[in-house]
Write a protein that holds these residues in place. Structure first.
Motif: not given
Length: 254
Positions: A245, A249-250, A252-253
């Protein structure tokens, strides 16, 4: 010389290279790969001297391990990838970020450091493994630090599998990687890392404690720090869903 690797996920997905801890094979990433491979083209590999990868005579250097990772990208026809590395894998990631920035999209550095003194215990470990012809003599002590005690107590089969993985590594490859860590000091390279970087630590990591990850996050421009609690050294095995996760998240930033 191409490093042994396995790919999963859509071939046209964003490529993510995953490099593991000293003494492990690419299978340590299985849980993370399962969570990421719906979206990402994941490439998990065996470090030089580990698993089914070549194990030339040592000592190795972190630069040599980084160059092997670049050669793998070249062999796969991948110009640029995100890189996820744990422990010695994260040391390779730092080298790539500083010395091959054009090949790195984003970096995730787990349970790692730019400098792990003193050097002599690493050299002693290398000598012990070479003399025995196997990591077997150090396997119990090292594997015991890979998982938190409560998790290992509930999952003795997982600990046993990790220990067996460690004990089965080629003696020369394992020892040569210990020597690479002994000689490593990348502290002055951190400011040159321009890739967006996420640093992850394990709150109960006894092998490379969280002060090392805090220093990485302080000295890599714009880096973000996450500490997983509970979590020991091979946090990608103990908490694969949480690690995946954080990685996703990283990546997709914007």
């Amino acid at each position: 010389m191409t490093l042994h690797h396995q790919t999963a996920g859509p071939p046209d997905g964003p490529p993510v290279l995953l490099a593991g801890s000293l003494g492990t094979t690419l299978s340590m990433w299985d849980g993370v790969v399962t969570a990421l491979s719906d979206t990402y083209n994941t490439i998990a590999y065996d470090q030089l001297g580990h698993g089914a990868s070549p194990a030339p005579p040592g000592p190795y250097t972190i630069a040599q391990l980084g160059e092997a990772a670049v050669a793998l990208l070249d062999a796969l026809g991948i110009e640029r990838a995100s890189f996820v590395g744990l422990s010695i894998g994260g040391m390779v990631g730092q080298w790539l970020g500083a010395h091959a920035p054009e090949r790195v999209d984003r970096l995730v550095l787990l349970c790692t450091s730019a400098h792990v003194p003193p050097a002599q215990p690493w050299r002693d470990r290398a000598a012990t493994v070479r003399a025995a012809g196997s990591p077997e003599p150090i396997a119990d002590a090292v594997a015991a630090r890979w998982l938190t005690a409560p998790y290992a107590g509930k999952h003795p089969d997982r600990l046993a599998a990790l220990r067996a993985m460690l004990a089965s590594q080629p003696a020369e490859g394992y020892a040569a990687c210990c020597e690479a860590i002994a000689a490593m000091d990348q502290r002055h390279d951190l400011a040159a890392i321009s890739a967006p970087t996420l640093v992850i630590g394990g709150a109960q990591d006894l092998a490379i404690p969280t002060e090392h990850q805090r220093r990485l996050a302080q000295h890599i421009p714009g880096a973000r720090l996450e500490i997983l609690d509970p979590g020991a050294h091979v946090v990608a095995v103990e908490r694969p869903a949480d690690v995946a996760h954080l990685i996703a998240d990283h990546l997709e930033v914007p």
